[in-house]
Design a protein around this motif. Structure first.
Motif, PDB file in Angstrom:
ATOM      1  N   LEU A  43      -0.738  61.254 -47.778  1.00 12.37           N
ATOM      2  CA  LEU A  43      -0.298  59.752 -48.036  1.00 12.37           C
ATOM      3  C   LEU A  43       1.055  59.941 -48.818  1.00 12.37           C
ATOM      4  O   LEU A  43       1.765  58.779 -48.532  1.00 12.37           O
ATOM      5  N   VAL A  44       1.466  60.829 -49.291  1.00 10.08           N
ATOM      6  CA  VAL A  44       2.755  61.243 -49.790  1.00 10.08           C
ATOM      7  C   VAL A  44       3.150  62.441 -49.519  1.00 10.08           C
ATOM      8  O   VAL A  44       2.376  63.386 -49.742  1.00 10.08           O
ATOM      9  N   GLU A  45       4.329  62.765 -48.878  1.00 14.27           N
ATOM     10  CA  GLU A  45       4.666  64.086 -48.036  1.00 14.27           C
ATOM     11  C   GLU A  45       5.735  64.727 -48.990  1.00 14.27           C
ATOM     12  O   GLU A  45       6.366  65.484 -48.231  1.00 14.27           O
ATOM     13  N   THR A  46       6.236  64.163 -50.004  1.00 15.88           N
ATOM     14  CA  THR A  46       7.403  64.894 -50.788  1.00 15.88           C
ATOM     15  C   THR A  46       6.581  64.918 -52.225  1.00 15.88           C
ATOM     16  O   THR A  46       5.771  64.203 -52.661  1.00 15.88           O
ATOM     17  N   GLU A  47       7.167  66.173 -52.666  1.00 15.20           N
ATOM     18  CA  GLU A  47       6.424  66.628 -53.974  1.00 15.20           C
ATOM     19  C   GLU A  47       6.818  65.364 -55.277  1.00 15.20           C
ATOM     20  O   GLU A  47       7.763  65.018 -55.282  1.00 15.20           O
ATOM     21  N   PRO A  48       5.641  65.098 -55.803  1.00 16.85           N
ATOM     22  CA  PRO A  48       4.273  65.679 -55.614  1.00 16.85           C
ATOM     23  C   PRO A  48       3.494  65.355 -54.585  1.00 16.85           C
ATOM     24  O   PRO A  48       3.916  63.990 -54.210  1.00 16.85           O
ATOM     25  N   LEU A  49       2.890  66.058 -53.585  1.00 11.69           N
ATOM     26  CA  LEU A  49       2.391  65.476 -52.616  1.00 11.69           C
ATOM     27  C   LEU A  49       0.970  65.087 -52.861  1.00 11.69           C
ATOM     28  O   LEU A  49       0.498  64.982 -53.845  1.00 11.69           O
ATOM     29  N   LEU A  50       0.486  63.915 -51.888  1.00 11.16           N
ATOM     30  CA  LEU A  50      -0.761  63.542 -52.131  1.00 11.16           C
ATOM     31  C   LEU A  50      -1.625  63.471 -50.846  1.00 11.16           C
ATOM     32  O   LEU A  50      -1.174  62.815 -49.975  1.00 11.16           O
ATOM     33  N   ASP A  51      -2.770  63.817 -50.747  1.00 14.23           N
ATOM     34  CA  ASP A  51      -3.526  64.132 -49.616  1.00 14.23           C
ATOM     35  C   ASP A  51      -5.088  63.213 -49.847  1.00 14.23           C
ATOM     36  O   ASP A  51      -5.477  63.508 -51.056  1.00 14.23           O
ATOM     37  N   HIS A  52      -5.422  62.396 -49.147  1.00 10.63           N
ATOM     38  CA  HIS A  52      -6.754  61.994 -49.132  1.00 10.63           C
ATOM     39  C   HIS A  52      -7.562  62.660 -48.327  1.00 10.63           C
ATOM     40  O   HIS A  52      -7.390  63.166 -47.145  1.00 10.63           O
ATOM     41  N   VAL A  53      -8.619  63.288 -48.785  1.00 10.26           N
ATOM     42  CA  VAL A  53      -9.416  64.167 -48.262  1.00 10.26           C
ATOM     43  C   VAL A  53     -10.960  63.805 -48.275  1.00 10.26           C
ATOM     44  O   VAL A  53     -11.461  63.553 -49.368  1.00 10.26           O
ATOM     45  N   VAL A  54     -11.923  63.933 -47.507  1.00 18.18           N
ATOM     46  CA  VAL A  54     -13.210  63.537 -47.428  1.00 18.18           C
ATOM     47  C   VAL A  54     -13.774  64.978 -47.112  1.00 18.18           C
ATOM     48  O   VAL A  54     -13.650  65.446 -46.079  1.00 18.18           O
ATOM     49  N   VAL A  55     -14.957  65.633 -47.885  1.00 17.56           N
ATOM     50  CA  VAL A  55     -15.294  66.670 -47.712  1.00 17.56           C
ATOM     51  C   VAL A  55     -16.894  66.387 -47.550  1.00 17.56           C
ATOM     52  O   VAL A  55     -17.537  65.158 -48.229  1.00 17.56           O
TER      53      VAL A  55
END
Length: 459
Positions: A43-55
């Motif tokens: 979702l955001v690719e510059t620091e701070p990064l943000l990933d949406h993850v489904v586990v």
């Protein structure tokens, strides 16, 4: 820089230890075997990064669950975020991203722009004003979901445990706003999309109810006021809640009317009553197997539930709240608001979407008044007969006030369907016994005493 799926796979082991510590994780009493990412979107690719993850969480026994995570990544984790640290991947520290003001703000930016990221669609409501640039804080009292409040403007709710289909919280809030209801907050937008071929609701954003008080907090404060005044009746205490209980009944009736007008209604027929009866009896049988203290009341309860199959009164069925209690309502300076239309989280989504009698919601609120009155009697005061009498005096007064308000606004008195309402109350109390035995064993005495009183009164 690593990719979202590589980062998520690198966190499989830390997540297996971190997930059971989260209050929204429903598998606390199960042994986690593996945690496998099934969807990873940056979702955001510059620091701070943000990933949406489904586990997908697999257990030693039983079906797996799917949870969504918003994972932040920084090279150096600030002190204020150390408490939500999850683990390390390469040269990055992973943490729960919702606690990061910078990343929480990015979620509203994505919603405001109507962004699409992988299988996620950020959809603002038409004409909604999405706030920007406001400080955020994570609400620390929720259990099945996680919410972030943006100053006093908006609240984002992240649906943690994912099931296929549209979440009824989004659907019913949208329907009620379309009907012009003043008893729900304005829906500002949602995050939805596709997951392994299924439509899924990920999150919703609503206007924040500033200067509001939770119904449970108001009611229990009233009970404490009563207990502090040993020589006054419930209607004589300065913190008397009955006026608010009546206004709350009016609000719930209005919400039911708007849902019926917008989404339609039918009536229970003979087959419907029979199905309802069978479900209640089945839940009772399961509950007795879990909580043996129910066994002395099982025959009387089974008789009550069996009698539902013989009812013939015309009773409407429609979309309802499904998990209504004093913790699901907020008192603002102008009105009562109803929140959290997801229904009981333990029920499958398909079941929560089915029409039901509004009396189930009424019964849920009546049970909540009983809880508010009785919860202070858990423990050392459990055998104080004077306090028990005063607690029941408070509960009876507020239950009556709620039903009076509901009947006046709905033009239908719930007590006209007294047998069905009573069955719904007992069914809810049976559910409560199992819940308390599992999560708060000391509190199981509350629904057990209620069942004993109701059974004795009906014999």
């Amino acid at each position: 820089m690593t990719t979202p799926d590589v980062r998520a796979r690198g966190l499989a082991a830390p997540l297996a230890g971190w997930l059971p510590e989260q209050r929204w994780f429903a598998g606390k009493h199960r042994t986690v075997r593996t945690v496998t990412p099934v969807s990873c979107v940056a979702l955001v690719e510059t620091e701070p990064l943000l990933d949406h993850v489904v586990v997908e969480v697999a257990y030693a026994a039983g079906a797996p669950d799917r949870y969504q995570l918003l994972l932040g990544y920084r090279r150096q984790l600030p002190e204020k975020l150390q408490h939500v640290r999850i683990g390390a991947v390469d040269d990055l520290v992973a943490y729960a991203g919702l606690w990061d003001d910078v990343l929480a703000e990015e979620l509203l930016r994505l919603l405001d722009s109507g962004a699409v990221r992988g299988g996620l669609r950020f959809r603002p409501e038409a004409g909604a004003a999405i706030p920007r640039g406001e400080p955020s804080r994570v609400v620390d009292v929720e259990q099945s979901n996680t919410s972030v409040v943006y100053d006093e403007s908006a609240i984002l709710k992240l649906f943690r445990r994912l099931t296929p289909g549209r979440n009824p919280d989004v659907e019913l809030n949208r329907a009620l706003r379309r009907a012009g209801s003043e008893h729900v907050a304005e829906l500002l937008g949602e995050v939805e999309g596709e997951l392994l071929g299924d439509t899924v609701s990920y999150a919703m954003v609503s206007a924040y109810a500033a200067n509001s008080a939770e119904g449970w907090a108001m009611a229990t404060a009233s009970v404490r006021d009563l207990f502090a005044e040993g020589d006054l009746r419930a209607d004589e205490v300065g913190g008397d809640f009955a006026g608010e209980a009546e206004r709350l009944g009016e609000a719930i009736a209005a919400v039911h009317a708007d849902l019926a007008d917008t989404l339609g209604s039918t009536e229970l027929d003979r087959a419907g009553y029979a199905e309802l009866s069978t479900g209640m009896i089945g839940r009772l049988s399961d509950a007795v197997g879990v909580v043996p203290e129910l066994a002395p009341h099982a025959d009387a309860l089974r008789t009550e539930f069996a009698a539902v199959a013989g009812l013939t009164d015309a009773c409407p069925v429609q979309r309802i709240h499904g998990d209504l209690h004093l913790g699901q309502v907020l008192r603002t300076p102008t009105s009562w608001l109803v929140i959290d239309f997801e229904g009981e989280p333990v029920k499958p989504l398909a079941e929560r979407l089915l029409p039901d009698s509004p009396l189930r919601d009424v019964a849920g609120m009546l049970r909540s008044f009983d809880y508010a009155a009785e919860h202070l009697l858990v423990g050392d005061t459990a055998d104080d007969h004077q306090l028990e009498f005063r607690a029941q005096e408070w509960a009876a007064r507020n239950r009556k006030a709620f039903c009076t308000g509901y009947a006046g606004a709905a033009r239908v008195d719930p007590m006209r369907h007294a047998a069905l309402l009573r069955a719904y109350e007992l069914d809810k109390a049976v559910y409560e016994v199992v819940y308390e035995a599992t999560h708060r064993p000391a509190w199981r005495s509350i629904p057990l005493r209620s069942i004993a009183r109701m059974v004795a009164a009906g014999s």
